[in-house]
Each structure stands twice: as structure tokens, then as C-alpha cells.
Design a protein around this motif. Structure first.
Motif, PDB file in Angstrom:
ATOM      1  N   LYS A  27     -64.261   2.657 -20.207  1.00  0.00           N
ATOM      2  CA  LYS A  27     -63.943   2.480 -18.796  1.00  0.00           C
ATOM      3  C   LYS A  27     -62.442   2.584 -18.580  1.00  0.00           C
ATOM      4  O   LYS A  27     -61.664   1.973 -19.298  1.00  0.00           O
ATOM      5  N   GLY A  28     -62.039   3.353 -17.562  1.00  0.00           N
ATOM      6  CA  GLY A  28     -60.623   3.466 -17.244  1.00  0.00           C
ATOM      7  C   GLY A  28     -60.171   2.275 -16.421  1.00  0.00           C
ATOM      8  O   GLY A  28     -60.738   1.992 -15.368  1.00  0.00           O
ATOM      9  N   HIS A  29     -59.178   1.524 -16.906  1.00  0.00           N
ATOM     10  CA  HIS A  29     -58.694   0.345 -16.183  1.00  0.00           C
ATOM     11  C   HIS A  29     -57.667   0.768 -15.144  1.00  0.00           C
ATOM     12  O   HIS A  29     -56.813   1.608 -15.413  1.00  0.00           O
ATOM     13  N   ARG A  30     -57.749   0.205 -13.945  1.00  0.00           N
ATOM     14  CA  ARG A  30     -56.801   0.549 -12.875  1.00  0.00           C
ATOM     15  C   ARG A  30     -55.504  -0.231 -13.090  1.00  0.00           C
ATOM     16  O   ARG A  30     -55.221  -1.211 -12.415  1.00  0.00           O
ATOM     17  N   TRP A  31     -54.731   0.246 -14.038  1.00  0.00           N
ATOM     18  CA  TRP A  31     -53.518  -0.431 -14.483  1.00  0.00           C
ATOM     19  C   TRP A  31     -52.411  -0.425 -13.436  1.00  0.00           C
ATOM     20  O   TRP A  31     -51.487  -1.223 -13.497  1.00  0.00           O
ATOM     21  N   TYR A  32     -52.487   0.455 -12.468  1.00  0.00           N
ATOM     22  CA  TYR A  32     -51.407   0.639 -11.505  1.00  0.00           C
ATOM     23  C   TYR A  32     -51.468  -0.316 -10.318  1.00  0.00           C
ATOM     24  O   TYR A  32     -50.531  -0.370  -9.511  1.00  0.00           O
ATOM     25  N   LEU A  33     -52.540  -1.081 -10.186  1.00  0.00           N
ATOM     26  CA  LEU A  33     -52.687  -1.944  -9.013  1.00  0.00           C
ATOM     27  C   LEU A  33     -51.645  -3.059  -8.972  1.00  0.00           C
ATOM     28  O   LEU A  33     -51.253  -3.511  -7.894  1.00  0.00           O
ATOM     29  N   GLY A  34     -51.185  -3.515 -10.130  1.00  0.00           N
ATOM     30  CA  GLY A  34     -50.187  -4.580 -10.162  1.00  0.00           C
ATOM     31  C   GLY A  34     -48.886  -4.174  -9.496  1.00  0.00           C
ATOM     32  O   GLY A  34     -48.272  -4.963  -8.768  1.00  0.00           O
ATOM     33  N   GLY A  35     -48.445  -2.937  -9.727  1.00  0.00           N
ATOM     34  CA  GLY A  35     -47.222  -2.453  -9.094  1.00  0.00           C
ATOM     35  C   GLY A  35     -47.366  -2.330  -7.593  1.00  0.00           C
ATOM     36  O   GLY A  35     -46.435  -2.646  -6.832  1.00  0.00           O
ATOM     37  N   ILE A  36     -48.533  -1.877  -7.143  1.00  0.00           N
ATOM     38  CA  ILE A  36     -48.776  -1.759  -5.701  1.00  0.00           C
ATOM     39  C   ILE A  36     -48.794  -3.137  -5.051  1.00  0.00           C
ATOM     40  O   ILE A  36     -48.175  -3.352  -4.001  1.00  0.00           O
ATOM     41  N   ALA A  37     -49.492  -4.077  -5.680  1.00  0.00           N
ATOM     42  CA  ALA A  37     -49.561  -5.443  -5.141  1.00  0.00           C
ATOM     43  C   ALA A  37     -48.185  -6.091  -5.101  1.00  0.00           C
ATOM     44  O   ALA A  37     -47.828  -6.774  -4.129  1.00  0.00           O
ATOM     45  N   SER A  38     -47.388  -5.892  -6.143  1.00  0.00           N
ATOM     46  CA  SER A  38     -46.039  -6.462  -6.184  1.00  0.00           C
ATOM     47  C   SER A  38     -45.161  -5.867  -5.092  1.00  0.00           C
ATOM     48  O   SER A  38     -44.351  -6.569  -4.481  1.00  0.00           O
ATOM     49  N   SER A  39     -45.296  -4.579  -4.837  1.00  0.00           N
ATOM     50  CA  SER A  39     -44.524  -3.932  -3.776  1.00  0.00           C
ATOM     51  C   SER A  39     -44.920  -4.477  -2.408  1.00  0.00           C
ATOM     52  O   SER A  39     -44.057  -4.686  -1.541  1.00  0.00           O
ATOM     53  N   MET A  40     -46.196  -4.715  -2.220  1.00  0.00           N
ATOM     54  CA  MET A  40     -46.670  -5.292  -0.958  1.00  0.00           C
ATOM     55  C   MET A  40     -46.082  -6.686  -0.760  1.00  0.00           C
ATOM     56  O   MET A  40     -45.675  -7.060   0.342  1.00  0.00           O
ATOM     57  N   GLY A  41     -46.029  -7.467  -1.839  1.00  0.00           N
ATOM     58  CA  GLY A  41     -45.427  -8.792  -1.749  1.00  0.00           C
ATOM     59  C   GLY A  41     -43.946  -8.734  -1.448  1.00  0.00           C
ATOM     60  O   GLY A  41     -43.420  -9.540  -0.664  1.00  0.00           O
ATOM     61  N   THR A  42     -43.257  -7.762  -2.038  1.00  0.00           N
ATOM     62  CA  THR A  42     -41.814  -7.611  -1.824  1.00  0.00           C
ATOM     63  C   THR A  42     -41.478  -7.285  -0.373  1.00  0.00           C
ATOM     64  O   THR A  42     -40.451  -7.736   0.145  1.00  0.00           O
TER      65      THR A  42
END
Length: 307
Positions: A27-42
């Protein structure tokens, strides 16, 4: 024979750990979601980050967070509280994408896509390498971010005057060369490891313990409680390193700014409490940033599950 065939074809009992052929596929893990979430928080917390940088770089002024906010408003206008936003977002898209990616992908691999628990020491191991990789990749964006935010405090002749993050990268490369991208790297790597441990590992462990207690479900209340604990832990772990790192990165060209020299100079001139200067605004900034990041991340994971 018929009984054996029937047993082989019968579905697994509910709740069993028997995996189907589809489950066994990689299964391919969606590793990039953390960066998107962090940018939204910023996007929500950037003004607090700017005030934290200003407090950490002040010498002898003794301004509080509110005093610094009034100072920025009176001298530059409220819009300047978002000074350096492009660099702050780029920092999260580089630094946080990599650290979350390493941690989440490593966790998926070690737990066989969540079919077994992850021990605490493995969480610490993944957060160490995630923080190290993220700090390395995100260092240029961090330099540009600190300089853009700190420009407001400098006289016009000493300002960097970066128009946006990409202009900062260009100026950094042309004026200071490739070595300029590594300014403050040692301290930044230390901070990144501490931050990732405080945020990702503590959040993961706190969430596991809360749900395991039987008093909490995997819902937004649990995510909020776990991320608050993670924000407090990250603030405490990173403060001394963050102060030194910020002062190194905002140093003008030609100024002695090695980590050892900055540590000694800060201690001799301002005492040990200087390493915790700006701790209140750091927590006020980091706690909402951490909470929003994980709340956004958990929702993004629902929208974009692993495949």
C-alpha cells in the motif's frame, strides 16, 4: 476434501487478523499530507511565529508578546504581522513534508500498514531520522523565513529586503553562495529532531494511550488533547536550541555566528534565562500550530486514506 475446501473459502471471523489477498498487496502511504496540514496551520498562526522571532532576537528591550505586537502595529501596520509568510509556508512544505513523510512511511513499514503496534523506542527512532532529514531539507527556507520576519526590526541599510521566499533563495545563493544555505544548520538539525520528537512521537504515543484507556475514542476530542500535549512537549524541548538558531540565522554578514560562540555569548551577556526568552509566545504559537496541524492532518487522512 469438501470440508477443507469449505474452510478455505469461508470468510474470516469479524475482528480477526486474517488478511485477504488485497490486504497483502503493498500500500502506498500518503506521506505528503503532513506538509500540507502543517502549511494550513501556518496560515493561521504566522503572526505568532513572527512575534516569537522578534522576542528571541531582542536584546535588553524587555518587551512582552503584546508589547511587541503593539510595536509592530504602531511602526509598520497590522499587515506586517504576516511578513515572511511565503517563506514560512515554503518551510512547512519542505521541512514538515519530509519529517512527516519519513515518520509516517517508516511507521507504515514497521507496523505492516498498521496491523501491529509500534513500540515507543521505534517512534523515537523514526522521529529522530524524520527530524534530521526535515531539518536538512528545510534549512534554506528557515533562513529566509527568519530574515524576512526580522527585517522589521533592522534599520533600512541592514535589511535583507527579500520580496518573497524564492527571491530569498536567489539572494542567498548569489550573495553568500552554496555555504549560505547551511547557515545555522547544526542548531537547526538539533531543533528539528527535538521538534519532531515532541510533536510526532509524543502525539502518536499520547493518542495511543488515550484511546487505549477506554475513555477516549478516535475522534476530534482525542486529537485535540493529544496535540496539546505534543505542543507543550515540543516547546519545552526546542526552546534553548530555537533561541540560538534564530540568532545565528538573523546575523548579518561578517558577524561571528558559530553555534558555540552564540551559546557562549548569549550565556555571558544575558544569562541562562535568555535561552528560554520568548517561551510564552513560543508556546502560544506552537500549541495552536501543533493542534491545527494534527486536526487538519487527521481530517486529510479521512479524505485521502492509504491505498
Amino acid at each position: 476434501m469438501a470440508a477443507a475446501a469449505s474452510a478455505e473459502s469461508s470468510p474470516p471471523a469479524p475482528g480477526s487478523l486474517v488478511r485477504t489477498a488485497d490486504d497483502k498487496k503493498p500500500k502506498g502511504h500518503r506521506w505528503y499530507l503532513g506538509g500540507i496540514a502543517s502549511s494550513m496551520g501556518t496560515l493561521c498562526t504566522h503572526p505568532l511565529d513572527l512575534l516569537k522571532v522578534h522576542l528571541q532576537t531582542q536584546k535588553g528591550q524587555g518587551l512582552t508578546m503584546l508589547g511587541m505586537a503593539r510595536n509592530v502595529r504602531e511602526h509598520h501596520g497590522l499587515s506586517k504581522l504576516y511578513q515572511g509568510l511565503s517563506a514560512s509556508v515554503m518551510r512547512q512544505l519542505t521541512y514538515s513534508t519530509v519529517r512527516f513523510g519519513v515518520y509516517d512511511s517508516g511507521k507504515a513499514y514497521l507496523t505492516d500498514n498498521g496491523t501491529k503496534p509500534l513500540p515507543v523506542y521505534q517512534k523515537l527512532f523514526l522521529s529522530f531520522w524524520g527530524g534530521l532529514a526535515g531539518g536538512l531539507v528545510g534549512n534554506p527556507s528557515d533562513i529566509v523565513n527568519v530574515r524576512m520576519q526580522n527585517d522589521l526590526k533592522l534599520p533600512p541599510n541592514l535589511r535583507y529586503n527579500y520580496r518573497h521566499a524564492f527571491h530569498g533563495y536567489y539572494r542567498l545563493a548569489t550573495v553568500e553562495g552554496f555555504a549560505g544555505f547551511g547557515r545555522g544548520l547544526n542548531m537547526n538539525l538539533s531543533r528539528a529532531v527535538m521538534m519532531t520528537t515532541g510533536q510526532l512521537a509524543v502525539y502518536d504515543q499520547a493518542k495511543t494511550m488515550l484511546i487505549g484507556s477506554g475513555l477516549f475514542a478516535d475522534n476530534i476530542l482525542t486529537h485535540f488533547a493529544a496535540s496539546t500535549m505534543a505542543g507543550a512537549a515540543a516547546t519545552l524541548l526546542t526552546m534553548p536550541v530555537d533561541v540560538v538558531k534564530t540568532r545565528i540565522m538573523k546575523a548579518v554578514e561578517g558577524e561571528e555566528c558559530s553555534a558555540v560562540n552564540m551559546l557562549r555569548q548569549t550565556y555571558q551577556q544575558e544569562g541562562v534565562l535568555a535561552f528560554f526568552k520568548g517561551m510564552t509566545p513560543a508556546f502560544v504559537r506552537l500549541a495552536p500550530q501543533t493542534i491545527l496541524t494534527f486536526l487538519f492532518l487527521e481530517q486529510l487522512r479521512l479524505v485521502f486514506p492509504v491505498r
